[in-house]
Design a protein around this motif. Structure first.
Motif, PDB file in Angstrom:
ATOM      1  N   LEU A 155     -60.260  34.303 -40.183  1.00 34.49           N
ATOM      2  CA  LEU A 155     -60.589  33.511 -38.983  1.00 34.49           C
ATOM      3  C   LEU A 155     -62.093  33.475 -38.760  1.00 34.49           C
ATOM      4  CD1 LEU A 155     -57.802  34.844 -36.635  1.00 34.49           C
ATOM      5  CD2 LEU A 155     -58.110  32.453 -37.250  1.00 34.49           C
ATOM      6  N   ARG A 156     -62.730  34.649 -38.895  1.00 32.11           N
ATOM      7  CA  ARG A 156     -64.167  34.744 -38.652  1.00 32.11           C
ATOM      8  C   ARG A 156     -64.929  33.839 -39.617  1.00 32.11           C
ATOM      9  NH1 ARG A 156     -68.383  34.098 -37.985  1.00 32.11           N
ATOM     10  NH2 ARG A 156     -70.179  35.362 -37.357  1.00 32.11           N
ATOM     11  N   GLN A 157     -64.434  33.778 -40.868  1.00 30.19           N
ATOM     12  CA  GLN A 157     -65.138  32.954 -41.851  1.00 30.19           C
ATOM     13  C   GLN A 157     -64.911  31.466 -41.607  1.00 30.19           C
ATOM     14  OE1 GLN A 157     -63.862  34.686 -45.559  1.00 30.19           O
ATOM     15  NE2 GLN A 157     -65.541  36.153 -45.529  1.00 30.19           N
ATOM     16  N   ASP A 158     -63.870  31.155 -40.820  1.00 28.14           N
ATOM     17  CA  ASP A 158     -63.588  29.758 -40.518  1.00 28.14           C
ATOM     18  C   ASP A 158     -64.326  29.258 -39.279  1.00 28.14           C
ATOM     19  OD1 ASP A 158     -62.163  28.906 -42.585  1.00 28.14           O
ATOM     20  OD2 ASP A 158     -60.196  28.915 -41.623  1.00 28.14           O
ATOM     21  N   ILE A 159     -64.884  30.205 -38.508  1.00 29.70           N
ATOM     22  CA  ILE A 159     -65.589  29.782 -37.292  1.00 29.70           C
ATOM     23  C   ILE A 159     -66.878  29.068 -37.701  1.00 29.70           C
ATOM     24  CG2 ILE A 159     -66.820  30.575 -35.230  1.00 29.70           C
ATOM     25  CD1 ILE A 159     -64.794  32.820 -34.984  1.00 29.70           C
ATOM     26  N   ASP A 160     -67.061  27.896 -37.166  1.00 25.80           N
ATOM     27  CA  ASP A 160     -68.216  27.075 -37.512  1.00 25.80           C
ATOM     28  C   ASP A 160     -69.520  27.799 -37.153  1.00 25.80           C
ATOM     29  OD1 ASP A 160     -70.073  25.105 -37.882  1.00 25.80           O
ATOM     30  OD2 ASP A 160     -68.800  23.522 -37.052  1.00 25.80           O
ATOM     31  N   MET A 179     -67.352  34.382 -29.981  1.00 27.35           N
ATOM     32  CA  MET A 179     -66.628  34.846 -31.173  1.00 27.35           C
ATOM     33  C   MET A 179     -65.278  35.476 -30.826  1.00 27.35           C
ATOM     34  SD  MET A 179     -68.364  33.997 -33.670  1.00 27.35           S
ATOM     35  CE  MET A 179     -69.947  33.248 -33.872  1.00 27.35           C
ATOM     36  N   TRP A 180     -65.309  36.431 -29.918  1.00 27.00           N
ATOM     37  CA  TRP A 180     -64.100  37.198 -29.616  1.00 27.00           C
ATOM     38  C   TRP A 180     -62.950  36.313 -29.122  1.00 27.00           C
ATOM     39  CZ3 TRP A 180     -60.913  40.739 -30.601  1.00 27.00           C
ATOM     40  CH2 TRP A 180     -59.975  41.162 -29.667  1.00 27.00           C
ATOM     41  N   PRO A 181     -63.198  35.365 -28.145  1.00 31.32           N
ATOM     42  CA  PRO A 181     -62.071  34.514 -27.716  1.00 31.32           C
ATOM     43  C   PRO A 181     -61.487  33.684 -28.863  1.00 31.32           C
ATOM     44  CG  PRO A 181     -63.895  34.323 -26.180  1.00 31.32           C
ATOM     45  CD  PRO A 181     -64.402  35.093 -27.346  1.00 31.32           C
ATOM     46  N   LEU A 182     -62.341  33.168 -29.733  1.00 33.53           N
ATOM     47  CA  LEU A 182     -61.846  32.379 -30.868  1.00 33.53           C
ATOM     48  C   LEU A 182     -61.012  33.240 -31.800  1.00 33.53           C
ATOM     49  CD1 LEU A 182     -64.908  30.153 -31.809  1.00 33.53           C
ATOM     50  CD2 LEU A 182     -62.733  29.419 -30.839  1.00 33.53           C
ATOM     51  N   LEU A 183     -61.534  34.441 -32.069  1.00 31.62           N
ATOM     52  CA  LEU A 183     -60.855  35.376 -32.949  1.00 31.62           C
ATOM     53  C   LEU A 183     -59.504  35.786 -32.357  1.00 31.62           C
ATOM     54  CD1 LEU A 183     -61.975  36.424 -35.577  1.00 31.62           C
ATOM     55  CD2 LEU A 183     -62.747  38.479 -34.401  1.00 31.62           C
ATOM     56  N   TRP A 184     -59.503  36.101 -31.092  1.00 32.96           N
ATOM     57  CA  TRP A 184     -58.323  36.609 -30.415  1.00 32.96           C
ATOM     58  C   TRP A 184     -57.194  35.586 -30.434  1.00 32.96           C
ATOM     59  CZ3 TRP A 184     -55.220  40.126 -29.031  1.00 32.96           C
ATOM     60  CH2 TRP A 184     -54.330  39.950 -27.969  1.00 32.96           C
ATOM     61  N   ARG A 185     -57.560  34.302 -30.166  1.00 34.30           N
ATOM     62  CA  ARG A 185     -56.533  33.267 -30.170  1.00 34.30           C
ATOM     63  C   ARG A 185     -55.902  33.128 -31.545  1.00 34.30           C
ATOM     64  NH1 ARG A 185     -58.953  28.289 -26.662  1.00 34.30           N
ATOM     65  NH2 ARG A 185     -59.321  29.495 -24.764  1.00 34.30           N
ATOM     66  N   ALA A 204     -47.256  31.342 -29.186  1.00 33.46           N
ATOM     67  CA  ALA A 204     -48.682  31.535 -29.473  1.00 33.46           C
ATOM     68  C   ALA A 204     -49.122  30.638 -30.623  1.00 33.46           C
ATOM     69  CB  ALA A 204     -48.951  33.005 -29.816  1.00 33.46           C
ATOM     70  N   ARG A 205     -48.252  30.510 -31.638  1.00 37.70           N
ATOM     71  CA  ARG A 205     -48.607  29.683 -32.783  1.00 37.70           C
ATOM     72  C   ARG A 205     -48.707  28.220 -32.397  1.00 37.70           C
ATOM     73  NH1 ARG A 205     -46.461  30.298 -38.502  1.00 37.70           N
ATOM     74  NH2 ARG A 205     -44.962  28.791 -37.742  1.00 37.70           N
ATOM     75  N   ALA A 206     -47.767  27.786 -31.543  1.00 37.13           N
ATOM     76  CA  ALA A 206     -47.763  26.384 -31.141  1.00 37.13           C
ATOM     77  C   ALA A 206     -48.980  26.090 -30.261  1.00 37.13           C
ATOM     78  CB  ALA A 206     -46.472  26.066 -30.396  1.00 37.13           C
ATOM     79  N   ARG A 207     -49.343  27.064 -29.411  1.00 31.85           N
ATOM     80  CA  ARG A 207     -50.397  26.828 -28.443  1.00 31.85           C
ATOM     81  C   ARG A 207     -51.790  26.970 -29.053  1.00 31.85           C
ATOM     82  NH1 ARG A 207     -51.479  27.235 -22.748  1.00 31.85           N
ATOM     83  NH2 ARG A 207     -53.349  28.492 -22.438  1.00 31.85           N
ATOM     84  N   TRP A 208     -51.947  28.031 -29.816  1.00 28.27           N
ATOM     85  CA  TRP A 208     -53.264  28.313 -30.392  1.00 28.27           C
ATOM     86  C   TRP A 208     -53.152  28.395 -31.896  1.00 28.27           C
ATOM     87  CZ3 TRP A 208     -53.699  32.756 -26.469  1.00 28.27           C
ATOM     88  CH2 TRP A 208     -54.209  32.255 -25.260  1.00 28.27           C
ATOM     89  N   SER A 209     -52.758  27.316 -32.512  1.00 30.74           N
ATOM     90  CA  SER A 209     -52.641  27.395 -33.963  1.00 30.74           C
ATOM     91  C   SER A 209     -54.027  27.592 -34.547  1.00 30.74           C
ATOM     92  CB  SER A 209     -51.985  26.138 -34.520  1.00 30.74           C
ATOM     93  OG  SER A 209     -52.874  25.062 -34.386  1.00 30.74           O
ATOM     94  N   ALA A 210     -54.054  28.158 -35.726  1.00 28.06           N
ATOM     95  CA  ALA A 210     -55.338  28.539 -36.338  1.00 28.06           C
ATOM     96  C   ALA A 210     -56.259  27.322 -36.495  1.00 28.06           C
ATOM     97  CB  ALA A 210     -55.088  29.179 -37.688  1.00 28.06           C
ATOM     98  N   THR A 211     -55.682  26.121 -36.510  1.00 23.50           N
ATOM     99  CA  THR A 211     -56.510  24.943 -36.761  1.00 23.50           C
ATOM    100  C   THR A 211     -57.511  24.704 -35.635  1.00 23.50           C
ATOM    101  OG1 THR A 211     -54.750  23.637 -35.801  1.00 23.50           O
ATOM    102  CG2 THR A 211     -54.862  23.702 -38.198  1.00 23.50           C
ATOM    103  N   THR A 212     -57.212  25.175 -34.412  1.00 24.70           N
ATOM    104  CA  THR A 212     -58.144  24.950 -33.318  1.00 24.70           C
ATOM    105  C   THR A 212     -59.400  25.795 -33.500  1.00 24.70           C
ATOM    106  OG1 THR A 212     -57.139  26.657 -31.991  1.00 24.70           O
ATOM    107  CG2 THR A 212     -56.328  24.413 -31.664  1.00 24.70           C
ATOM    108  N   VAL A 213     -59.276  26.825 -34.335  1.00 23.85           N
ATOM    109  CA  VAL A 213     -60.423  27.711 -34.535  1.00 23.85           C
ATOM    110  C   VAL A 213     -61.296  27.195 -35.676  1.00 23.85           C
ATOM    111  CG1 VAL A 213     -61.101  30.074 -35.013  1.00 23.85           C
ATOM    112  CG2 VAL A 213     -58.992  29.610 -33.781  1.00 23.85           C
TER     113      VAL A 213
END
Lengths: 294, 269
Positions: free
Chosen positions: A178-183, A205-211, A282-291
């Motif tokens: 996830l961290r490597q995917d954060i722009d 960083m932390w909110p993006l990671l946490w989601r 959680a997956r439906a709401r905050w899928s990894a694609t939003t990060v």
């Protein structure tokens, strides 16, 4: 993506039946456990269904103590592993050799079975274990008896540490990806706007990671909740963890009490069911694609 | 803290402490296991064993540990093969679903993964008794396949959902049969994920304790059951040998996974 007519015509029924087929053993298991808990199937069964076993098990203080203690241990271990994984992902994010080694170290124990984690925890944390020997060598301890009990202890320290150690690599894999995917532009923008590094870590960083981590965190919580082998090796006799209590009832010399195991299994399954629902939510709401950058 | 931008390469002090903690917490437990497997005795308060012997390792091949490792390897390979074969078409089919059915299907498939083995085993035990396979390796194998198929189906559902169906539809419109589509289009495109799924399903079976205990009823002596018994009996050296036997193939399976992932870029590095 534009929907094609042939896709629209596809009925969801076939795939859903397949999904139900995969879940069938669990659903069957629940049905059997329910019948056995009602006393019409399995050890000590009779012709008439009754709620006696539910009343006995759910009325017992030991059940609720086991449940509470198991939830506490699973929550503490999950929190510890999550914090550790997030620290690894945020602290060692660059492409330097050191950071890459640190990430590799953190994920190395990924395939270590729970049983091995528990057996090793015994060797390290027991009163005459390696930790006690190191403290003795440092002059902080005179005898094994002076070592505070970390295994079979009421606070579950040994069990929590072993579970967290076992689950950290899995969460670290997720957090690192996830961290490597954060722009990187997000980080730079925040800094250009005058945010201190610590502020960027905490508020960006932390909110993006946490989601992104939440589904994996829920999965880890469920694994920790149901793990039998770690609990049986490291937990105290009282309060007994739910998994140990269930296995004990299964093998109870008194046949009449064996049915209690099915009630306990249903309680555990209900907890897991709630977690599965939360996981999908959680997956439906905050899928990894939003990060990710996409 | 002032809001100025430090040099980008500056490493916060806490990361050094974290690195030391990480190194110790990862390597120390494994080192203790190796030492214990070679120790004749390890008296308090010595930091290293009194003396070393390879006796624990020498008897592996002829003893209960060797036999149970073989049982476990066969069980895990059979579980991995059967689960991946079953999960491929299932995952492919689930990938065609759209929300909200997609979420319903994912939750259903996730159930056997998330169901605590001890609770799952409680129900499965009654089922295997009725099928007449309780207390047998076949029953244990079937039980291991339950979470493994769920895991692999989730994995394939994700990867088939992400890759789209354009090339598949192109192949079909050019006259390819269902089997030809699988063989020439679908399977080659998910080769890395198949390796990953095989490795994960192998590990699910390889490390399984509760399902084996409940369904096998003590008659199926898989390696984890043997190791659990040794640990509980306080036979530290043999337990350590068994624990390392459990870790080594697991590490190899993970390496296969990373190798497969690198070849296909299916996983982030």
């Amino acid at each position: 993506m534009s929907a094609r007519p042939d896709r629209l015509r596809e009925s969801p029924l076939g795939p859903l039946l397949l999904a139900a087929l995969v879940a069938l053993p669990v659903l069957l298991g629940v049905a059997y456990a329910l019948l056995a808990a009602l006393g019409v199937l399995g050890a000590g069964s009779s012709d008439t269904a009754s709620l006696d076993r539910f009343a006995t098990v759910l009325g017992a203080r030991s059940t609720w103590r086991a449940l509470g203690w198991t939830l506490y241990v699973a929550a503490a271990a999950t929190a510890l592993a999550t914090a550790g994984a997030a620290l690894v992902a945020m602290g060692f994010a660059s492409n330097t050799r050191l950071d890459r080694s640190a990430r590799a170290l953190a994920t190395l124990p990924l395939p270590v079975p729970h049983l091995v984690a528990a057996a090793t925890a015994l060797l390290v944390l027991a009163q005459s274990g390696l930790l006690a020997r190191l403290l003795f060598a440092a002059g902080l301890l005179d005898a094994p008896a002076d070592m505070p009990p970390l295994v079979y202890d009421g606070a579950g320290v040994g069990l929590i540490v072993a579970l967290a150690w076992k689950e950290l690599p899995f969460l670290a894999v997720v957090a690192i990806a996830l961290r490597q995917d954060i722009d990187p532009a997000l980080d730079e923008t925040a800094r250009t706007l005058g945010a201190a590094p610590r502020y960027v870590r905490r508020r960006v960083m932390w909110p993006l990671l946490w989601r992104g981590m939440l589904p994996a965190v829920i999965a880890v919580f469920v694994f920790a909740l149901g793990s039998y082998e770690t609990a049986v090796l490291l937990a105290p006799v009282d309060p007994a963890p739910l998994a140990v209590l269930t296995m004990e009832r299964f093998a109870d010399p008194a046949l009449a009490r064996r049915g209690d195991a099915y009630v306990l299994a249903l309680v555990t399954l209900a907890l897991a069911g709630v977690a599965v629902a939360a996981h999908e939510w959680a997956r439906a709401r905050w899928s990894a694609t939003t990060v990710s950058r996409a | 803290m002032r809001a100025n931008i430090p040099p980008r390469r500056a490493r916060p002090a806490w990361t050094w402490a974290a690195l030391v903690a990480l190194t110790l917490s990862t390597l120390l437990p494994l080192a203790v296991l190796v030492l214990q497997s070679l120790a004749t005795s390890w008296r308090w308060p010595l930091l290293l064993p009194d003396d070393y012997t390879a006796a624990g390792w020498r008897t592996v091949a002829s003893g209960a540990l060797g036999r149970s490792a073989l049982t476990s390897a066969l069980l895990a390979m059979a579980t991995a093969l059967a689960s991946v074969l079953a999960a491929l078409p299932i995952g492919r089919s689930l990938a065609t679903l759209r929300a909200p059915w997609r979420h319903v299907a994912a939750a259903l498939v996730f159930l056997p993964v998330a169901a605590p083995p001890i609770a799952l085993g409680a129900g499965l035990q009654v089922a295997t008794l009725q099928l007449g396979v309780a207390g047998s390796a076949v029953g244990v194998w079937l039980a291991h396949c339950v979470p493994a198929i769920g895991y692999a189906a989730l994995l394939f559902m994700g990867v088939f959902g992400a890759r789209g169906r354009d090339d598949e539809e192109a192949a079909r419109s050019l006259g390819a049969s269902g089997l030809q589509v699988w063989w020439h289009v679908l399977l080659p495109s998910v080769r890395g994920v198949i390796v990953e799924a095989l490795a994960i399903c192998f590990l699910i079976s390889w490390a399984q304790v509760a399902l084996t205990l409940l369904i096998g009823g003590g008659a199926v002596r898989a390696l984890p059951i043997e190791v659990l018994a040794l640990v509980r009996a306080g036979q530290d050296r043999d337990a350590a040998v068994g624990a390392l036997l459990l870790v080594v193939p697991a590490m190899l399976a993970l390496s296969a996974l990373r190798f497969g992932a690198r070849r296909t870029d299916a996983l982030p590095a």
